[in-house]
Design an enzyme around this catalytic site. Structure first.
Site, PDB file in Angstrom:
ATOM      1  N   ARG A 269      -3.397   9.143  16.748  1.00 47.94           N
ATOM      2  CA  ARG A 269      -2.388   8.114  16.999  1.00 47.94           C
ATOM      3  C   ARG A 269      -2.138   7.913  18.489  1.00 47.94           C
ATOM      4  O   ARG A 269      -1.877   6.817  18.949  1.00 47.94           O
ATOM      5  CB  ARG A 269      -1.098   8.548  16.293  1.00 47.94           C
ATOM      6  CG  ARG A 269      -0.001   7.546  16.377  1.00 47.94           C
ATOM      7  CD  ARG A 269       1.246   8.111  15.733  1.00 47.94           C
ATOM      8  NE  ARG A 269       2.337   7.219  15.972  1.00 47.94           N
ATOM      9  CZ  ARG A 269       3.090   6.684  15.015  1.00 47.94           C
ATOM     10  NH1 ARG A 269       2.863   6.970  13.776  1.00 47.94           N
ATOM     11  NH2 ARG A 269       4.065   5.877  15.325  1.00 47.94           N
TER      12      ARG A 269
ATOM     13  N   LYS B  89       2.384   4.458   1.531  1.00 50.26           N
ATOM     14  CA  LYS B  89       2.501   4.987   2.889  1.00 50.26           C
ATOM     15  C   LYS B  89       2.129   6.457   2.778  1.00 50.26           C
ATOM     16  O   LYS B  89       2.910   7.278   2.296  1.00 50.26           O
ATOM     17  CB  LYS B  89       3.925   4.815   3.429  1.00 50.26           C
ATOM     18  CG  LYS B  89       4.060   5.266   4.860  1.00 50.26           C
ATOM     19  CD  LYS B  89       5.446   4.980   5.402  1.00 50.26           C
ATOM     20  CE  LYS B  89       5.606   5.264   6.882  1.00 50.26           C
ATOM     21  NZ  LYS B  89       5.018   6.471   7.391  1.00 50.26           N
TER      22      LYS B  89
ATOM     23  N   PHE C 200      -7.159   1.471   5.713  1.00 48.78           N
ATOM     24  CA  PHE C 200      -6.408   0.283   5.300  1.00 48.78           C
ATOM     25  C   PHE C 200      -6.654  -0.932   6.189  1.00 48.78           C
ATOM     26  O   PHE C 200      -6.112  -1.986   5.947  1.00 48.78           O
ATOM     27  CB  PHE C 200      -4.907   0.583   5.188  1.00 48.78           C
ATOM     28  CG  PHE C 200      -4.313   1.350   6.341  1.00 48.78           C
ATOM     29  CD1 PHE C 200      -4.099   0.737   7.560  1.00 48.78           C
ATOM     30  CD2 PHE C 200      -3.966   2.681   6.183  1.00 48.78           C
ATOM     31  CE1 PHE C 200      -3.546   1.439   8.611  1.00 48.78           C
ATOM     32  CE2 PHE C 200      -3.399   3.399   7.235  1.00 48.78           C
ATOM     33  CZ  PHE C 200      -3.198   2.774   8.463  1.00 48.78           C
TER      34      PHE C 200
ATOM     35  N   ARG D 298       5.161  -3.234  17.190  1.00 50.21           N
ATOM     36  CA  ARG D 298       5.933  -2.847  16.018  1.00 50.21           C
ATOM     37  C   ARG D 298       6.718  -4.084  15.628  1.00 50.21           C
ATOM     38  O   ARG D 298       7.577  -4.534  16.366  1.00 50.21           O
ATOM     39  CB  ARG D 298       6.896  -1.716  16.405  1.00 50.21           C
ATOM     40  CG  ARG D 298       7.610  -1.085  15.251  1.00 50.21           C
ATOM     41  CD  ARG D 298       8.632  -0.085  15.762  1.00 50.21           C
ATOM     42  NE  ARG D 298       8.061   1.077  16.425  1.00 50.21           N
ATOM     43  CZ  ARG D 298       7.506   2.108  15.781  1.00 50.21           C
ATOM     44  NH1 ARG D 298       7.440   2.117  14.467  1.00 50.21           N
ATOM     45  NH2 ARG D 298       7.010   3.133  16.450  1.00 50.21           N
TER      46      ARG D 298
ATOM     47  N   GLU E 274      -5.438   6.509   7.557  1.00 45.87           N
ATOM     48  CA  GLU E 274      -4.614   7.714   7.593  1.00 45.87           C
ATOM     49  C   GLU E 274      -5.439   8.881   7.053  1.00 45.87           C
ATOM     50  O   GLU E 274      -6.067   8.765   5.993  1.00 45.87           O
ATOM     51  CB  GLU E 274      -3.371   7.485   6.713  1.00 45.87           C
ATOM     52  CG  GLU E 274      -2.322   8.545   6.803  1.00 45.87           C
ATOM     53  CD  GLU E 274      -1.267   8.315   7.899  1.00 45.87           C
ATOM     54  OE1 GLU E 274      -1.464   7.447   8.780  1.00 45.87           O
ATOM     55  OE2 GLU E 274      -0.260   9.033   7.875  1.00 45.87           O
TER      56      GLU E 274
ATOM     57  N   GLU F 101       0.859  -1.196   0.000  1.00 38.73           N
ATOM     58  CA  GLU F 101       0.000   0.000   0.000  1.00 38.73           C
ATOM     59  C   GLU F 101       0.884   1.231   0.000  1.00 38.73           C
ATOM     60  O   GLU F 101       2.027   1.159   0.450  1.00 38.73           O
ATOM     61  CB  GLU F 101      -0.857   0.048   1.285  1.00 38.73           C
ATOM     62  CG  GLU F 101      -1.842  -1.088   1.421  1.00 38.73           C
ATOM     63  CD  GLU F 101      -2.288  -1.305   2.871  1.00 38.73           C
ATOM     64  OE1 GLU F 101      -1.901  -0.508   3.750  1.00 38.73           O
ATOM     65  OE2 GLU F 101      -3.004  -2.277   3.118  1.00 38.73           O
TER      66      GLU F 101
ATOM     67  N   LYS G 216       7.893  -0.632   6.623  1.00 37.96           N
ATOM     68  CA  LYS G 216       7.762   0.628   5.885  1.00 37.96           C
ATOM     69  C   LYS G 216       9.020   0.878   5.078  1.00 37.96           C
ATOM     70  O   LYS G 216      10.129   0.626   5.548  1.00 37.96           O
ATOM     71  CB  LYS G 216       7.467   1.784   6.835  1.00 37.96           C
ATOM     72  CG  LYS G 216       8.470   1.953   7.942  1.00 37.96           C
ATOM     73  CD  LYS G 216       8.053   3.078   8.902  1.00 37.96           C
ATOM     74  CE  LYS G 216       8.977   3.123  10.101  1.00 37.96           C
ATOM     75  NZ  LYS G 216       8.570   3.980  11.170  1.00 37.96           N
TER      76      LYS G 216
HETATM   77  P1  AMP Z   1       6.055   5.792  10.978  1.00 39.85           P
HETATM   78  O1  AMP Z   1       5.212   6.895  11.542  1.00 39.85           O
HETATM   79  O2  AMP Z   1       7.155   6.258  10.083  1.00 39.85           O
HETATM   80  O3  AMP Z   1       6.480   4.807  12.042  1.00 39.85           O
HETATM   81  O4  AMP Z   1       5.153   4.932   9.998  1.00 39.85           O
HETATM   82  C1  AMP Z   1       3.987   4.296  10.412  1.00 39.85           C
HETATM   83  C2  AMP Z   1       2.819   5.200  10.132  1.00 39.85           C
HETATM   84  O5  AMP Z   1       2.592   5.309   8.737  1.00 39.85           O
HETATM   85  C3  AMP Z   1       1.509   4.661  10.641  1.00 39.85           C
HETATM   86  O6  AMP Z   1       1.334   4.894  12.005  1.00 39.85           O
HETATM   87  C4  AMP Z   1       0.508   5.445   9.802  1.00 39.85           C
HETATM   88  O7  AMP Z   1       0.224   6.682  10.430  1.00 39.85           O
HETATM   89  C5  AMP Z   1       1.261   5.754   8.525  1.00 39.85           C
HETATM   90  N1  AMP Z   1       0.706   5.093   7.330  1.00 39.85           N
HETATM   91  C6  AMP Z   1       0.531   5.700   6.135  1.00 39.85           C
HETATM   92  N2  AMP Z   1       0.032   4.858   5.230  1.00 39.85           N
HETATM   93  C7  AMP Z   1      -0.135   3.664   5.857  1.00 39.85           C
HETATM   94  C8  AMP Z   1      -0.607   2.387   5.444  1.00 39.85           C
HETATM   95  N3  AMP Z   1      -1.001   2.152   4.192  1.00 39.85           N
HETATM   96  N4  AMP Z   1      -0.624   1.394   6.371  1.00 39.85           N
HETATM   97  C9  AMP Z   1      -0.220   1.613   7.640  1.00 39.85           C
HETATM   98  N5  AMP Z   1       0.244   2.788   8.087  1.00 39.85           N
HETATM   99  C10 AMP Z   1       0.291   3.814   7.210  1.00 39.85           C
END
Ligand code: AMP
Length: 554
Positions: free
Chosen positions: A271, A251, A341, A413, A301, A249, A419
């Protein structure tokens, strides 16, 4: 009734113990003794939480309000309280010191009468006070607490006020203590916490209903559960080697939301699991229009879209999430779109123990495609590369690769959600100022003001502050180094000669009115103190501008 003094004694005892096993046993012993109605409160207090983390209630007590309350209760000037904080490095010890010989105005309670419940009720009152004139009432209520407490109790009243207990009790110890106190498996306590986000509720359930009760704790519409998190991966190849094929998907560059729909009532959680429904009427409308289920919990999101349909900077989204007044005007100015999602609950059934594939099928069934994140299940690396490039091209952050067989693990996590995003470069910035820390960091310079070089004028332009990534050891060393470079000191703020260069990593560069450079860093963290570099070797404003335009193809 559990006296606050007893709570204080337990905290003091725990503070003096270094072994976590021993701490667990002391806390478990206390939890067994505590009255039913105070068990939830004590369990939160011990971790420095006055209310459940997800609750909308907030104390709203900052250092200045706290010092004023202590000052009034002890009839000492605020400057003296600040002096005590600096001297002891702790607001709790400072409060005790002030109260030990200070004059108290109130003594309504006789010794030993202040109960845990009394303290909680007063904090609840403080949290309920909002609006312009609330500051003074908050101070009066807090002053009252210090006035009736014994000096030893004021240590923890002060620490609870800023929700920092400093007795070394984290989630792991409380989890194990609940398990030990009520004879229930640790795994079930942990599971309960991920589902309810509140050890208070978990402790009460464990005590009253034991293992069966904990097992019954499930996903409930209206009670946010912790969100599943993603782990960073080195690359698409490595991820696919491990997963075989992945649900891919975009991000999205936005802010995470968990949405609870119960009939007509839609609640949106951020969040941090704060209720942000009132600020996001457009998200509520999307859900009401495009989700065809009576009861559901959805994960997604929220993205702020500009006129060109590209995502706006993160701070614009934050403006939407924080807005409490004139919400509809801000909603017009910064419209949000929502991409769902995941689905965690649907019409009477919890879905967290179902595979992502199954959950996604349900999600597709109940939601219109307008609000769904497109998902492609594939193991084809060029295809994933292509999706990744398209996501970046559209101004988003990268891609998520999810294991199609994985269950929804609240609060975890792990490698089931990976990611992939471009690695941001670091900046070498000159330190031009600092600020004395608070609490544990009171005797140290806790944050540093950073600047980039302006080759045109030979000046340094401020770009932000960094306080993260500094180890305890570095904190002391840096305080020593910078003490020799102080040009001037105003209150807690210091100006330094621009000599030392910090290498700083960050999530994003943002435009900002707050700093002279016109930019700010999102989530800056210290990577290295570049003693090998001089101020003249630091990065220029041009490089900041270049990185700003390069990020996500803006
Ligand atoms: P990070 O904040 O860098 O740890 O990345 C995780 C965050 O990406 C999640 O908490 C979501 O807020 C965001 N996110 C954006 N698109 C997606 C997706 N398709 N699936 C899950 N998380 C997503």
């Amino acid at each position: 009734m559990t006296s606050f003094e007893e709570f204080t004694e337990v905290c003091n005892k725990v503070e003096g113990i270094s072994s976590s096993l021993e701490m667990t046993t002391v806390i478990a012993g206390f939890l067994i003794k505590v009255d039913d109605e105070e068990l939830e409160i004590v369990t939160r207090f011990i971790m420095g939480n006055v209310f459940p983390v997800w609750s909308a209630m907030e104390l709203g007590i900052g250092p200045s309000l706290l010092y004023t309350a202590i000052s009034r209760a002890s009839s000492r000037p605020v400057s003296q309280i600040q002096g005590f904080v600096k001297e002891t490095g702790d607001v709790g010890l400072a409060a005790e010191k002030a109260m030990l010989s200070g004059k108290t105005h109130l003594n309504f309670f006789s010794e030993g009468q202040l109960s845990v419940g009394d303290v909680y009720s007063r904090f609840k009152k403080i949290a309920s006070l909002t609006g312009k004139r609330s500051q003074d009432s908050k101070i009066k209520n807090l002053q009252y607490l210090f006035g009736v407490a014994k000096p030893c109790e004021s240590v923890y009243i002060a620490r609870l006020s800023i929700e920092e207990m400093r007795i070394g009790v984290g989630e792991g110890i409380v989890r194990n203590a609940i398990s030990e106190a009520f004879g229930v498996p640790v795994g079930l306590v942990e599971r309960g916490f991920m589902l309810t986000n509140d050890f208070g509720e978990v402790a009460r359930t464990a005590k009253k209903e034991g293992e069966q009760g904990l097992l019954k704790l499930g996903v409930e519409v209206g009670r946010p559960l912790k969100m599943m998190l993603a782990q960073i991966t080195t690359g698409i190849n490595e991820a696919i080697c491990e997963m075989g094929s992945a649900a891919v998907e975009w991000k999205f560059d936005g802010a995470r939301v968990q949405i609870h729909k119960k009939g007509d009532k839609v609640t949106v959680y951020s969040r941090r699991l704060e209720d942000v429904t009132a600020s996001l009427p457009d998200v509520v409308k999307f859900i009401k229009t495009h989700v065809h289920a009576e009861n559901a919990i959805l994960d997604g999101e929220a993205v702020a879209l500009g006129k060109d349909k590209r995502p706006l900077a993160f701070q614009e989204i934050l403006r939407r999430f924080r807005r409490k007044h004139d919400v509809s005007a801000t909603a017009k100015e910064i419209p949000l779109h929502i991409y769902l999602f995941d689905i965690l609950y649907l019409d009477g059934e919890s879905l967290i123990d179902r595979s992502l594939t199954e959950r996604r099928k349900k999600l597709d069934k109940v939601c219109d495609s307008e609000i769904l994140a497109i998902q492609t299940v594939t193991g084809d690396i060029p295809e994933i590369e292509d999706i990744y490039q398209k996501a970046l091209g559209a101004g988003h952050e990268g891609v998520m690769l999810k294991n199609p067989q994985s269950l929804y693990m609240p609060g975890k996590r792990g490698k089931n959600w990976l990611k992939i995003k471009p690695v941001m470069e670091t900046l070498d910035l000159v330190v031009i100022g600092g600020e004395w820390g608070e609490g544990r960091r009171a005797n140290y310079i806790g944050s540093y003001l950073l600047a980039c070089r302006d080759p045109g004028s030979d000046r340094f332009l401020a770009i932000g502050r960094v306080a993260t990534g500094i180890t305890d050891e570095q904190l002391a060393d840096l305080t020593g180094i910078f003490s020799d470079l102080v040009i001037s000191e105003r209150g807690k703020n210091l100006d330094f000669e621009p000599k030392i260069v910090f290498e700083v990593a960050f999530e994003e560069i943002q435009k900002s009115q707050n700093y002279e450079s016109g930019y700010a860093l999102r989530f800056p963290r210290l990577v290295n103190v570049r003693l090998d570099k001089s101020a003249q070797d630091s990065d220029s404003i041009e490089r900041v501008e270049q990185l700003f335009t390069e990020q996500k193809g803006r």
